[in-house]
Motif scaffolding. Structure first.
Motif, PDB file in Angstrom:
ATOM      1  N   SER A 230       0.856  -1.421   0.168  1.00  0.00           N
ATOM      2  CA  SER A 230       0.093   0.146   0.025  1.00  0.00           C
ATOM      3  C   SER A 230       0.851   1.317   0.067  1.00  0.00           C
ATOM      4  CB  SER A 230      -0.916  -0.042   1.167  1.00  0.00           C
ATOM      5  OG  SER A 230      -0.238   0.301   2.399  1.00  0.00           O
ATOM      6  N   SER A 231       0.461   2.403  -0.494  1.00  0.00           N
ATOM      7  CA  SER A 231       0.950   3.666  -0.560  1.00  0.00           C
ATOM      8  C   SER A 231       1.497   3.875   1.062  1.00  0.00           C
ATOM      9  CB  SER A 231       0.114   4.788  -1.090  1.00  0.00           C
ATOM     10  OG  SER A 231      -0.166   4.387  -2.444  1.00  0.00           O
ATOM     11  N   ARG A 232       0.652   3.722   1.991  1.00  0.00           N
ATOM     12  CA  ARG A 232       0.943   4.134   3.276  1.00  0.00           C
ATOM     13  C   ARG A 232       2.025   3.003   3.603  1.00  0.00           C
ATOM     14  NH1 ARG A 232      -0.604   2.495   8.440  1.00  0.00           N
ATOM     15  NH2 ARG A 232      -0.927   4.214  10.237  1.00  0.00           N
ATOM     16  N   ALA A 233       2.108   1.958   3.335  1.00  0.00           N
ATOM     17  CA  ALA A 233       3.297   1.218   3.869  1.00  0.00           C
ATOM     18  C   ALA A 233       4.511   1.626   3.120  1.00  0.00           C
ATOM     19  CB  ALA A 233       3.107  -0.300   3.367  1.00  0.00           C
ATOM     20  N   ARG A 234       4.567   2.210   1.905  1.00  0.00           N
ATOM     21  CA  ARG A 234       5.748   2.486   1.315  1.00  0.00           C
ATOM     22  C   ARG A 234       6.165   3.668   2.111  1.00  0.00           C
ATOM     23  NH1 ARG A 234       4.014   2.251  -4.696  1.00  0.00           N
ATOM     24  NH2 ARG A 234       1.957   1.890  -3.882  1.00  0.00           N
ATOM     25  N   LEU A 235       5.245   4.591   2.163  1.00  0.00           N
ATOM     26  CA  LEU A 235       5.795   5.872   2.938  1.00  0.00           C
ATOM     27  C   LEU A 235       6.332   5.591   4.190  1.00  0.00           C
ATOM     28  CD1 LEU A 235       5.569   9.116   2.858  1.00  0.00           C
ATOM     29  CD2 LEU A 235       3.265   8.772   3.751  1.00  0.00           C
ATOM     30  N   LEU A 236       5.600   4.898   5.141  1.00  0.00           N
ATOM     31  CA  LEU A 236       6.144   4.462   6.221  1.00  0.00           C
ATOM     32  C   LEU A 236       7.518   3.858   6.268  1.00  0.00           C
ATOM     33  CD1 LEU A 236       2.864   3.144   8.135  1.00  0.00           C
ATOM     34  CD2 LEU A 236       4.208   5.246   8.532  1.00  0.00           C
ATOM     35  N   GLY A 237       7.702   3.092   5.098  1.00  0.00           N
ATOM     36  CA  GLY A 237       8.908   2.469   4.648  1.00  0.00           C
ATOM     37  C   GLY A 237       9.946   3.306   4.546  1.00  0.00           C
ATOM     38  N   ALA A 238       9.841   4.356   3.617  1.00  0.00           N
ATOM     39  CA  ALA A 238      10.853   5.627   3.491  1.00  0.00           C
ATOM     40  C   ALA A 238      11.116   6.488   4.857  1.00  0.00           C
ATOM     41  CB  ALA A 238      10.213   6.359   2.280  1.00  0.00           C
ATOM     42  N   ILE A 239      10.022   6.707   5.517  1.00  0.00           N
ATOM     43  CA  ILE A 239      10.063   7.593   6.657  1.00  0.00           C
ATOM     44  C   ILE A 239      11.173   6.523   7.769  1.00  0.00           C
ATOM     45  CG2 ILE A 239       9.015   8.508   8.621  1.00  0.00           C
ATOM     46  CD1 ILE A 239       6.648   9.142   6.850  1.00  0.00           C
ATOM     47  N   GLY A 240      10.795   5.410   7.938  1.00  0.00           N
ATOM     48  CA  GLY A 240      11.453   4.377   8.798  1.00  0.00           C
ATOM     49  C   GLY A 240      12.959   4.488   8.337  1.00  0.00           C
ATOM     50  N   SER A 241      13.068   4.375   7.154  1.00  0.00           N
ATOM     51  CA  SER A 241      14.729   4.028   6.756  1.00  0.00           C
ATOM     52  C   SER A 241      15.635   5.518   6.817  1.00  0.00           C
ATOM     53  CB  SER A 241      14.544   3.852   5.129  1.00  0.00           C
ATOM     54  OG  SER A 241      14.080   2.514   4.879  1.00  0.00           O
ATOM     55  N   VAL A 242      14.640   6.618   6.690  1.00  0.00           N
ATOM     56  CA  VAL A 242      15.247   7.887   6.832  1.00  0.00           C
ATOM     57  C   VAL A 242      15.960   7.938   8.402  1.00  0.00           C
ATOM     58  CG1 VAL A 242      15.344  10.377   6.850  1.00  0.00           C
ATOM     59  CG2 VAL A 242      14.724   8.961   4.957  1.00  0.00           C
ATOM     60  N   ALA A 243      14.699   7.656   9.214  1.00  0.00           N
ATOM     61  CA  ALA A 243      14.877   7.876  10.831  1.00  0.00           C
ATOM     62  C   ALA A 243      16.000   6.717  11.424  1.00  0.00           C
ATOM     63  CB  ALA A 243      13.451   7.434  11.420  1.00  0.00           C
ATOM     64  N   PHE A 244      16.073   5.669  10.824  1.00  0.00           N
ATOM     65  CA  PHE A 244      17.069   4.538  11.280  1.00  0.00           C
ATOM     66  C   PHE A 244      18.300   5.006  10.713  1.00  0.00           C
ATOM     67  CE2 PHE A 244      19.584   0.908  10.371  1.00  0.00           C
ATOM     68  CZ  PHE A 244      19.572   0.397  11.593  1.00  0.00           C
ATOM     69  N   LEU A 245      18.640   5.709   9.481  1.00  0.00           N
ATOM     70  CA  LEU A 245      19.843   6.191   9.213  1.00  0.00           C
ATOM     71  C   LEU A 245      20.125   7.476  10.136  1.00  0.00           C
ATOM     72  CD1 LEU A 245      21.964   6.330   6.949  1.00  0.00           C
ATOM     73  CD2 LEU A 245      20.480   7.876   5.479  1.00  0.00           C
ATOM     74  N   ALA A 246      19.209   8.261  10.385  1.00  0.00           N
ATOM     75  CA  ALA A 246      19.564   9.637  11.368  1.00  0.00           C
ATOM     76  C   ALA A 246      20.168   8.948  12.643  1.00  0.00           C
ATOM     77  CB  ALA A 246      18.368  10.109  11.412  1.00  0.00           C
ATOM     78  N   ALA A 247      19.471   7.910  13.078  1.00  0.00           N
ATOM     79  CA  ALA A 247      19.508   7.424  14.251  1.00  0.00           C
ATOM     80  C   ALA A 247      21.144   6.842  14.618  1.00  0.00           C
ATOM     81  CB  ALA A 247      18.566   6.368  14.883  1.00  0.00           C
ATOM     82  N   MET A 248      21.447   6.175  13.404  1.00  0.00           N
ATOM     83  CA  MET A 248      22.658   5.664  13.483  1.00  0.00           C
ATOM     84  C   MET A 248      23.862   6.469  13.383  1.00  0.00           C
ATOM     85  SD  MET A 248      22.506   2.325  13.720  1.00  0.00           S
ATOM     86  CE  MET A 248      23.721   1.466  12.685  1.00  0.00           C
ATOM     87  N   VAL A 249      23.615   7.770  12.781  1.00  0.00           N
ATOM     88  CA  VAL A 249      24.457   8.829  12.360  1.00  0.00           C
ATOM     89  C   VAL A 249      24.492   9.581  13.958  1.00  0.00           C
ATOM     90  CG1 VAL A 249      24.733  11.039  11.231  1.00  0.00           C
ATOM     91  CG2 VAL A 249      24.257   9.090  10.089  1.00  0.00           C
ATOM     92  N   LEU A 250      23.390   9.833  14.414  1.00  0.00           N
ATOM     93  CA  LEU A 250      23.453  10.664  15.729  1.00  0.00           C
ATOM     94  C   LEU A 250      24.207   9.591  16.930  1.00  0.00           C
ATOM     95  CD1 LEU A 250      19.773  12.085  15.598  1.00  0.00           C
ATOM     96  CD2 LEU A 250      22.129  13.145  15.348  1.00  0.00           C
ATOM     97  N   GLY A 251      23.861   8.353  16.623  1.00  0.00           N
ATOM     98  CA  GLY A 251      24.551   7.402  17.766  1.00  0.00           C
ATOM     99  C   GLY A 251      26.014   7.181  17.237  1.00  0.00           C
TER     100      GLY A 251
END
Length: 437
Positions: A230-251
């Motif tokens: 679904s479009s919602r699942a893909r949008l959440l996938g994109a947001i989750g990927s960016v959030a994980f990337l940011a968390a790994m950078v901040l960590g």
């Protein structure tokens, strides 16, 4: 609406993947935008100033605080491998539908990727030789050679990925998600081993695993697997990927400079690629519609038929502009401000515009080399594999030794041998008795 069959029917065999008979305009537009993004990165990196000991060619982005945030937008290599996987899968299936073979595909890839390298490689050998004869400082020549060779890493890796595409596409057709997860798992294992051993060289195994996984994601896109989410699942996938990337950078696990993750590649690029792929999947219908506008289509067509030419000549254009800037500065007609200063930023729009315009002019002249028709290809898998090995060896020689006249000439010889191997051997007419035809 339900349909009821009156008699039992044996289960249908799994349907074959669809064969697309035309190019996807949205995918072509994304590829063209990736080329522009790469040229912007190169343009921001190259800087020329006057130092205490003479002219200095340097990385303007080294240590610059403004650069890491910018790489979150301009790091498009993961996306490029995704769209190349999409285009490669479509192209190979279309070739098979016309009766072509895997060997035909490999020969065409070698021809398309290596022919554009011949002219810039020959030119850099001549220019460096001429500049050395004119007394240009050896350190400046060495730095220019190092800068010029840098894009070749991509070409070597891309050639290897395209060579493995038919094998990996078969794996994808058998088990699409499992084949992708196997490559992703291998890339994660390499990163973990590198972190635990402290041996950076271990990370170079991801030159294969990271880029092949992203190419595999392009197969999912080509077959519509992502659109089934679904479009919602893909949008959440994109947001989750960016959030994980940011968390790994901040960590402190990953560098905030996403360009720094290229050498060697890390799984940060996979996470970024996942976000980019989900966004591309969501925007594909709009991109396809926008790409059909006549002016957009004209620019996209100009770039995508000369992709390798743009990529390979961009740094040559930048080095040419750097040399012209030094000459003008020597005559007092141009100032060369220090990188990251207000004056330097004020010059960037003109500098970037000039570099892209000059690269486009070169691509207009040299582009026909990239579009040269493929001679009758070899039917021998062995010869095709040999040509791929020779092509990678040629690029590896310049990457290892730097762009010098000697390494460039050696690479040219290897490239010509590689291109010769993908052509069908010329069959000479049988001799006639007595030497008379």
């Amino acid at each position: 609406m339900a349909v009821t069959h009156l008699s039992p029917r044996p289960p249908s065999p799994p349907s074959a993947p669809p064969v697309v008979s035309h190019r996807d305009p949205g995918i072509d537009l994304v590829r063209a935008l990736c080329v522009v993004a790469v040229m912007l990165v190169h343009g921001l990196q190259v800087a020329v100033t006057h130092g205490a000991d003479g002219p200095v060619l340097e990385y303007a982005t080294r240590g610059a605080a403004w650069y890491p945030p910018l790489t979150w937008v301009l790091q498009v290599m993961p996306l490029f491998f995704v769209v190349s996987g999409f285009a490669g899968a479509v192209g190979l299936r279309r070739l098979r539908a016309r009766g072509g073979s895997v060997t035909d595909f490999l020969a065409a890839r070698v021809h398309r990727l290596l022919v554009p390298v011949l002219a810039p490689l020959a030119l850099i050998a001549l220019v460096l030789t001429a500049l050395a004869a004119l007394g240009m400082p050896e350190s400046l020549l060495a730095e220019a050679g190092l800068r010029w060779r840098e894009p070749l890493w991509f070409l070597a890796v891309f050639l290897g990925a395209q060579a493995l595409l038919p094998t990996l596409l078969r794996a994808h057709e058998r088990a699409p998600w499992a084949s992708l997860l196997a490559l992703v798992g291998g890339a994660v294992a390499v990163d973990v081993l590198r972190a635990r051993t402290g041996i950076d060289a271990v990370g170079y195994a991801n030159l294969a695993l990271v880029w092949l996984a992203l190419q595999q994601a392009g197969f999912l896109l080509a077959d519509g697997h992502l659109e089934r989410l679904s479009s919602r699942a893909r949008l959440l996938g994109a947001i989750g990927s960016v959030a994980f990337l940011a968390a790994m950078v901040l960590g402190g696990v990953w560098s905030p400079d996403l360009i720094a993750h290229l050498n060697p590649p890390t799984t940060a690029l996979l996470v970024l690629g996942a976000a980019q792929t989900m966004v591309l999947s969501l925007l594909r219908p709009r991109l396809a519609a926008f790409a059909l506008h006549p002016r957009v289509a004209a620019v996209t067509g100009f770039v995508t038929t000369r992709t390798m030419t743009f990529y390979l000549w961009n740094l040559s254009a930048l080095l040419l502009l750097a040399g012209a800037s030094l000459l003008l500065a020597g005559q007092g007609l141009l100032s060369l401000p220090e990188p990251s200063t207000t004056e330097w930023w004020a010059d960037r729009p003109l500098w970037l515009t000039a570099s892209i315009a000059l690269t486009a002019a070169i691509a207009w002249i040299a582009g026909p080399l990239e579009r040269r028709p493929m001679p009758r290809p070899t039917r021998s898998v062995r010869r095709a594999v040999q040509s791929i090995g020779l092509g990678i060896a040629a690029l590896g020689l310049v990457l290892a030794a730097g762009a010098t006249p000697l390494s460039a000439m050696g690479a040219l010889v290897l490239l010509l041998l590689a291109l010769g191997r993908v052509r069908a051997p010329q069959v000479l007419p049988a001799p006639v008795a007595g030497g008379v035809r």
